[in-house]
Design a protein around this motif. Structure first.
Motif, PDB file in Angstrom:
ATOM      1  N   ASP A  67       0.865  -1.178   0.000  1.00  0.00           N
ATOM      2  CA  ASP A  67       0.000   0.000   0.000  1.00  0.00           C
ATOM      3  C   ASP A  67       0.902   1.229   0.000  1.00  0.00           C
ATOM      4  OD1 ASP A  67      -1.784   2.027   0.387  1.00  0.00           O
ATOM      5  OD2 ASP A  67      -2.912   1.019   1.964  1.00  0.00           O
ATOM      6  N   THR A  70       1.126   3.505   3.224  1.00  0.00           N
ATOM      7  CA  THR A  70       1.556   3.076   4.552  1.00  0.00           C
ATOM      8  C   THR A  70       3.042   2.780   4.593  1.00  0.00           C
ATOM      9  OG1 THR A  70       1.017   0.814   4.001  1.00  0.00           O
ATOM     10  CG2 THR A  70      -0.617   2.004   5.262  1.00  0.00           C
TER      11      THR A  70
ATOM     12  N   GLY B 104      -8.627  -5.784   3.962  1.00  0.00           N
ATOM     13  CA  GLY B 104      -8.362  -5.412   2.574  1.00  0.00           C
ATOM     14  C   GLY B 104      -9.320  -6.122   1.639  1.00  0.00           C
ATOM     15  N   THR B 135      -7.839   3.399   1.973  1.00  0.00           N
ATOM     16  CA  THR B 135      -7.014   3.672   0.798  1.00  0.00           C
ATOM     17  C   THR B 135      -7.516   2.805  -0.343  1.00  0.00           C
ATOM     18  OG1 THR B 135      -5.370   1.962   1.243  1.00  0.00           O
ATOM     19  CG2 THR B 135      -4.983   4.101   2.253  1.00  0.00           C
ATOM     20  N   THR B 137      -6.202   1.471  -3.962  1.00  0.00           N
ATOM     21  CA  THR B 137      -4.948   1.364  -4.704  1.00  0.00           C
ATOM     22  C   THR B 137      -5.157   0.524  -5.947  1.00  0.00           C
ATOM     23  OG1 THR B 137      -3.903   1.327  -2.536  1.00  0.00           O
ATOM     24  CG2 THR B 137      -2.482   0.930  -4.415  1.00  0.00           C
ATOM     25  N   ASN B 154      -2.958   5.723  -6.125  1.00  0.00           N
ATOM     26  CA  ASN B 154      -3.905   5.462  -5.042  1.00  0.00           C
ATOM     27  C   ASN B 154      -4.594   6.734  -4.589  1.00  0.00           C
ATOM     28  OD1 ASN B 154      -1.736   6.691  -3.619  1.00  0.00           O
ATOM     29  ND2 ASN B 154      -2.343   5.630  -1.763  1.00  0.00           N
ATOM     30  N   THR B 156      -6.554   8.149  -0.885  1.00  0.00           N
ATOM     31  CA  THR B 156      -6.933   7.841   0.494  1.00  0.00           C
ATOM     32  C   THR B 156      -8.177   8.644   0.834  1.00  0.00           C
ATOM     33  OG1 THR B 156      -5.751   9.624   1.582  1.00  0.00           O
ATOM     34  CG2 THR B 156      -4.473   7.665   1.063  1.00  0.00           C
ATOM     35  N   ARG B 195      -8.485  -0.780   1.182  1.00  0.00           N
ATOM     36  CA  ARG B 195      -8.059  -1.182   2.524  1.00  0.00           C
ATOM     37  C   ARG B 195      -8.715  -0.263   3.536  1.00  0.00           C
ATOM     38  NH1 ARG B 195      -3.299  -1.779  -0.538  1.00  0.00           N
ATOM     39  NH2 ARG B 195      -2.444  -3.876  -0.454  1.00  0.00           N
TER      40      ARG B 195
END
Lengths: 187, 222
Positions: A67, A70, B104, B135, B137, B154, B156, B195
Motif C-alpha cells: 500500500d 503506509t 483489505g 485507501t 490502490t 492510489n 486515500t 483497505r
C-alpha cells in the motif's frame, strides 16, 4: 476385463493417496517455506529498532501488493533471549502492531487506540516467562505492562503507520522506524 | 552317462516346460502389478503435489467474504486461518492484515461482474465503509504498482474530493479526467484494493454490500 478392473482399483488408490499427499503438502508448506515473510525479516532479529520493509510509496519491497500510503516496519523476535518489549510513541497518524508466528498466522494485534498517554507498549513472552514475571512481581507495585503470550518462540511484529496524504509519508516512515523492540533480560 | 542323464532329464524338462506355462502367466501378472503400483504412486504424487501447488498459488478457497465486486478473507489475519490460508500466506511471503488492524478488499471485476480492463474507463463511488482511513490502490496483473504518467496509483479517504453530500467519485481511465482521477496502466487487466484501516467493530463482520463503493464501467475505447 480383469486387467481393466485392476487398473480402476489402482487409479482409485492413486486418487486416495493423492488426497493424502495434497493435505500433507498444504499442512507442511508453511513450515517448509524458505521465502515466507519470517525468513525475510530474520535479519532484523538483532536490531533494537523496527526496520522498514515497505516505505510509503511502495517502491523496493518484497511485500506483495504494497500500500503506497503506509509505512510497514518489522522486528523479528526470539523469545529464547527473554521477553520482547515493543514500544511506540503514537502521534496523529494511525499506527498498529500485529504479532505474527514464525510459521505465519497472527496471534495478536493492537492499534494506537489502546495507547496510554501517547505510549503504546506491549511485552510478548512465553507462558513460562509470564509465570516467572508474575512470581517476581512486587504485590504492592504491580507491573503495568500489557503482556501477551506468544504461541511460538520465534515470530515477528509488523508495524503499520498510515500516511493519509503524500506529504505525511516521511513522517509515517519516521514513526515506523522509531518503534523500539528490545529483548528484556530475565530478572 | 551323459546321454542317460539327458534321457532321464528329458521328462523332467518336459514337465518343467509344461509347468512353466502357469508360472509364465504368473510372471506376466506380476509385472503389471509392479507397473500398477508405480502408476498409482506417480498418480498420487502428481495429482497431490500438483493440486497443492495450484491451490497455494490461487486465492484461499474457504472463508471468503464477497460484497458486490469486492472480495476479502476476514480470517486471513486471525488465529483461525485455515491451512490453505497459512500455506498461501507463506507462499506469497505476505503479511496479512490482522483482525482489528484492518481489512483489505480486492476487486478484479466491476459491479456487473465483467473483468476490469485498462481499455475501459470506470467510475468508483459514491461512498466507502466507515474506517479511520481507507485507501484505494490500483495494481497491475502481477500485483505491482503500475507506473503511469500521472505518477499516482492510489487515493486515500483524506485526499479524495467530495461533493456537498460527502459523496465522492473516482474516475479511472487512460485519458485525463476532472476531479479524482487515477490513470490506468497502458494495457491489460488490473485490480483494485480497498483497505480499511482500523474499522469499527469486528473487521468485515458488519459490513454490507450497500456500503461498499460501486465500480461502474462507463465506456470501452480502443
Amino acid at each position: 476385463m480383469r486387467g481393466f478392473g485392476r487398473f480402476v482399483i489402482a487409479t482409485l488408490c492413486g486418487l486416495v493417496i493423492a488426497l493424502g499427499v495434497h493435505i500433507a503438502a498444504i499442512l507442511a508448506s508453511p513450515y517448509l517455506a524458505d521465502q515466507d515473510a519470517f525468513s525475510k525479516v530474520q535479519a532484523t532479529l538483532t536490531a533494537d529498532k523496527a526496520q522498514i520493509i515497505s516505505a510509503p510509496g511502495g517502491a523496493n519491497t518484497w511485500l506483495p501488493a504494497p500500500d503506497p500510503a503506509t509505512a510497514v516496519a518489522t522486528c523479528a523476535f526470539d523469545l529464547r533471549n527473554g521477553p520482547m518489549r515493543v514500544a511506540a510513541r503514537t502521534g496523529s497518524l494511525p499506527l498498529s502492531f500485529s504479532f505474527h508466528k514464525e510459521t505465519g498466522g497472527v496471534f495478536f494485534a493492537v492499534t494506537d487506540r489502546a495507547a496510554v498517554r501517547g505510549e503504546l507498549e506491549i511485552v510478548a513472552m512465553t507462558a513460562r516467562q509470564l509465570d516467572e514475571a508474575r512470581a517476581a512481581e512486587d504485590e504492592n507495585d504491580p507491573s503495568r505492562d500489557v503482556r501477551i503470550v506468544a504461541p511460538e518462540l520465534q515470530g515477528f511484529v509488523i508495524v503499520r503507520v498510515v500516511a493519509p496524504a503524500p506529504s505525511l509519508r516521511p513522517q509515517a516512515e519516521e514513526m515506523a522506524k522509531a518503534v523500539s523492540c528490545t529483548a528484556e533480560q530475565d530478572a | 552317462m551323459q546321454s542317460e542323464a539327458l534321457l532321464t532329464n528329458a521328462p523332467a524338462a518336459a514337465s518343467m516346460r509344461a509347468s512353466s506355462r502357469p508360472s509364465l502367466s504368473v510372471s506376466i501378472r506380476r509385472v503389471p502389478t509392479a507397473i500398477l503400483v508405480v502408476y498409482t504412486l506417480l498418480l498420487a504424487l502428481g495429482l497431490g503435489l500438483g493440486s497443492a501447488y495450484w491451490a497455494i498459488n490461487g486465492a484461499p478457497p474457504f472463508g471468503g467474504l464477497r460484497l458486490g465486486p469486492w472480495q476479502a478473507w476476514p480470517r486471513l489475519g486471525s488465529p483461525e486461518a485455515d491451512p490453505y490460508m497459512r500455506a498461501i500466506i507463506a507462499r506469497r511471503s505476505d503479511v496479512p492484515f490482522a483482525t482489528g488492524e484492518g481489512i483489505g478488499f480486492t476487486a478484479s471485476v466491476d459491479s456487473d461482474g465483467r473483468l476490469l480492463d485498462s481499455a475501459c474507463s470506470y467510475s468508483i463511488g459514491p461512498s466507502a465503509p466507515i474506517a479511520r482511513v481507507w485507501t484505494l490502490t490500483l495494481y497491475d496483473q502481477a500485483g505491482r504498482l503500475p507506473v503511469t504518467e500521472l505518477g499516482r496509483g492510489n487515493f486515500t479517504s483524506a485526499e479524495v474530493l467530495r461533493d456537498t453530500q460527502d459523496r465522492f467519485s473516482i474516475a479511472l481511465s487512460r485519458s485525463v479526467q476532472p476531479g479524482n482521477w487515477l490513470q490506468l496502466p497502458a494495457g491489460g487487466a488490473f485490480t483494485l484494493v480497498l483497505r480499511l484501516y482500523d474499522p469499527p467493530g469486528a473487521a468485515g463482520a458488519n459490513l454490507e454490500e450497500s456500503e461498499m463503493p460501486v465500480i461502474q464501467r462507463l465506456e470501452c475505447g480502443a
